[in-house]
Design a protein around this motif. Structure first.
Motif, PDB file in Angstrom:
ATOM      1  N   LYS A   1       0.856  -1.065   0.103  1.00 10.14           N
ATOM      2  CA  LYS A   1      -0.115  -0.067   0.032  1.00 10.14           C
ATOM      3  C   LYS A   1       0.932   1.245  -0.074  1.00 10.14           C
ATOM      4  O   LYS A   1       0.450   2.622  -0.101  1.00 10.14           O
ATOM      5  CB  LYS A   1      -0.962  -0.101   1.241  1.00 10.14           C
ATOM      6  CG  LYS A   1      -0.179  -0.207   2.548  1.00 10.14           C
ATOM      7  CD  LYS A   1      -1.323  -0.004   3.598  1.00 10.14           C
ATOM      8  CE  LYS A   1      -0.775   0.010   5.091  1.00 10.14           C
ATOM      9  NZ  LYS A   1      -1.638  -0.190   6.154  1.00 10.14           N
ATOM     10  N   TYR A   2       1.968   1.161   0.237  1.00  5.71           N
ATOM     11  CA  TYR A   2       3.136   2.253   0.337  1.00  5.71           C
ATOM     12  C   TYR A   2       3.977   2.464  -1.026  1.00  5.71           C
ATOM     13  O   TYR A   2       4.855   3.083  -1.119  1.00  5.71           O
ATOM     14  CB  TYR A   2       3.832   2.267   1.431  1.00  5.71           C
ATOM     15  CG  TYR A   2       3.093   2.610   2.926  1.00  5.71           C
ATOM     16  CD1 TYR A   2       2.459   3.620   3.033  1.00  5.71           C
ATOM     17  CD2 TYR A   2       3.132   1.630   3.669  1.00  5.71           C
ATOM     18  CE1 TYR A   2       1.494   3.533   4.148  1.00  5.71           C
ATOM     19  CE2 TYR A   2       2.813   1.460   4.939  1.00  5.71           C
ATOM     20  CZ  TYR A   2       1.587   2.619   5.127  1.00  5.71           C
ATOM     21  OH  TYR A   2       0.886   2.813   6.387  1.00  5.71           O
ATOM     22  N   ARG A   3       3.947   1.456  -1.897  1.00  6.78           N
ATOM     23  CA  ARG A   3       4.609   1.490  -3.032  1.00  6.78           C
ATOM     24  C   ARG A   3       4.344   2.516  -4.211  1.00  6.78           C
ATOM     25  O   ARG A   3       3.155   2.705  -4.539  1.00  6.78           O
ATOM     26  CB  ARG A   3       4.535   0.101  -3.688  1.00  6.78           C
ATOM     27  CG  ARG A   3       5.160  -1.154  -2.839  1.00  6.78           C
ATOM     28  CD  ARG A   3       5.189  -2.563  -3.562  1.00  6.78           C
ATOM     29  NE  ARG A   3       5.597  -3.487  -2.610  1.00  6.78           N
ATOM     30  CZ  ARG A   3       5.635  -4.768  -2.885  1.00  6.78           C
ATOM     31  NH1 ARG A   3       5.028  -5.309  -4.195  1.00  6.78           N
ATOM     32  NH2 ARG A   3       6.111  -5.616  -2.195  1.00  6.78           N
ATOM     33  N   THR A   4       5.524   3.092  -4.613  1.00  9.80           N
ATOM     34  CA  THR A   4       5.142   4.056  -5.793  1.00  9.80           C
ATOM     35  C   THR A   4       6.289   3.831  -6.815  1.00  9.80           C
ATOM     36  O   THR A   4       7.423   3.042  -6.644  1.00  9.80           O
ATOM     37  CB  THR A   4       5.157   5.628  -5.216  1.00  9.80           C
ATOM     38  OG1 THR A   4       6.612   5.706  -4.770  1.00  9.80           O
ATOM     39  CG2 THR A   4       4.226   5.819  -4.402  1.00  9.80           C
TER      40      THR A   4
END
Length: 492
Positions: free
Chosen positions: A87-90
């Motif tokens: 959910k924090y991957r970019t």
């Protein structure tokens, strides 16, 4: 012998390692949404072009942050390596190096002219599809040609500062890019100091906004790279040097501050059936006929020449505008309603200014003079021509006037359409992605007439001239207020 590993060889949980990297990006420090933890993200790239995310927490932001400069080379050793929660991957990165105050960071001499990475950019003509999409953002490559003053604002989140920069690329479609708060003090200041050298910027994770058609603005996680050592930036700077006179003309004409249809009118434009229009849409394109033969209206209002704010004054009267705070003379401006119709329904929409005069074939001054002479505008040739035409029309929701319960729209742009063009463009029958449990019966214009006629077509606007229209904040030219008419036209 070099004992450094490549980024791909450094796996989560690995100890005792070293790698040579370049700092590709460095974001603004931020605060976690669920805790007071402060963090700052970076992107590192190695000689092979492989990337990994770096992150600093709390005290490390102050200690290690200043030591890591964008575009500089470093040897980093023994940072904690871990997987990034999904959910924090970019940017498609899955691994993260945690740079603490104990991490060994050594600056290396620059031995390369170009950064070994490539970006993927969105063309300006393709930006419209990303407008107001919360979970979508764009990356652009552009040259900055003008810096506008810093202004303050207040919204539901508090006060802030914004500074606009005019950017352009080889497409020659100037846009405004808004930088907020910390971006002004950091990247904005650096850009302003380098304006004599045509600064080229790579902007990552920008929002696309419906201001003057299309504009760009930073997000909290945006990154702005100034004159990055990459081939594309070098080529764009060379192009900028050769087109300095174009930039002078753009700044003089302020074309960046006006609606530019070239940002929307291209072959991949998608259209919505009128039946499926929603008031929550920021804007939409429809393919429809236009008519106003049965709408009783006067086609003009008196306004400030600069702000377009309506004023109850005589033509040429000098006054201080309540909106732009400048001394102006009251000037007539064109405004009138039309009915947009397609196979699925009808809506009422309003035209303003030059766009309205183009369709009317009369200027606002002409319309005013006819009105004061109690003579109906000779429009039979216009009505006759419109019966045989279809238009591609860009609209946005507007506040309903005169107690009309139906949703009204403002026309931002239109151009004459044709069958060949329509066959190459996609029509959206529903704004959402869902399946209907039963077949949907789309009403035709004929069935609408039989079941529930659109009363706005028949409305006598002459009796409503004393009522005010609500200005629309996002219109290409701020929607005016209707003023009281001292004289009603004697129309048959």
């Amino acid at each position: 012998m070099d004992d450094c590993l490549s980024i791909e060889e450094i796996l989560p949980g690995m100890k005792s390692w070293s790698a040579k990297i370049i700092v590709q990006e460095k974001r603004q420090p931020a605060t976690a949404s669920a805790s007071p933890t402060r963090y700052q993200k970076l992107i590192f790239v190695d000689a092979k072009g492989s990337q990994v995310e770096g992150i600093l927490f709390n005290h490390a932001i102050q200690v290690m942050g200043p030591r890591l400069t964008v575009f500089k080379r470093y040897k980093i050793s023994n940072a904690e390596v871990r997987l990034i929660d999904e959910k924090y991957r970019t940017d498609g990165l899955t691994t993260q190096w945690v740079i603490s105050t104990k991490t060994v960071v050594e600056e290396l001499p620059d031995d390369t002219d170009m950064m070994p990475t490539r970006f993927s950019y969105t063309m300006f003509k393709d930006l419209a599809q990303f407008m107001e999409q919360k979970n979508q953002f764009v990356d652009i490559l552009a040259v900055v040609i003008s810096v506008l003053p810093v202004t303050s604002f207040t919204n539901e989140f508090g006060t802030g500062r914004v500074q606009k920069f005019v950017v352009i690329n080889e497409e020659k479609l100037p846009l405004q890019l808004s930088l907020f708060n910390e971006f002004i003090d950091n990247e904005g200041q650096k850009i302003a100091e380098n304006m004599n050298n045509f600064p080229v910027i790579v902007c990552r994770r920008l929002k696309v906004k419906p201001f003057n058609g299309i504009a760009l603005s930073t997000r909290k996680d945006s990154t702005i790279l100034i004159d990055p050592p990459i081939q594309e930036a070098m080529l764009l700077k060379n192009w900028a040097t050769e087109n300095a006179m174009l930039f002078v003309q753009v700044i003089k004409d302020k074309s960046y501050a006006r609606y530019n249809p070239d940002l929307f009118t291209h072959s991949s434009q998608k259209f919505t059936l009128i039946y499926f229009l929603q008031s929550t849409q920021k804007f939409a394109w429809v393919r429809a006929s236009m008519s106003f033969e049965n709408i009783f209206q006067r086609y003009w209002y008196m306004a400030c020449k600069k702000s377009f704010k309506a004023i109850d004054a005589s033509y040429g009267y000098s006054y201080s505008c309540n909106k732009c705070s400048e001394h102006q003379k009251a000037t007539p401006r064109c405004r009138f309603d039309v009915i947009l119709s397609d196979k699925s329904g009808r809506v009422t929409a309003t035209l303003f200014g030059d766009l309205a005069e183009k369709l009317l074939t009369y200027s606002a001054l002409d319309a005013m003079q006819y009105f004061h002479k109690n003579i109906e505008l000779p429009l039979m040739h216009v009505h006759e021509a419109l019966r045989a035409k279809e238009f591609a029309v860009q609209i946005q929701p507007a506040a309903s006037h005169y107690g009309d319960p139906q949703q009204r729209y403002t026309i931002l742009h239109y151009y004459e359409s044709n069958f060949a063009e329509a066959s190459t463009q996609q029509t959206i029958e529903s704004p959402g992605s869902f399946l209907l449990e039963s077949p949907l019966q789309i009403p035709t214009a004929e069935t609408q007439d039989a079941q529930s006629p659109i009363t706005s077509v028949q409305i006598n606007l002459a009796s409503k001239f004393d009522e005010a229209a609500t200005p629309q904040a996002n219109s290409p030219e701020t929607s005016p207020e209707l003023i009281s008419a001292s004289k009603k036209p004697k129309l048959a």
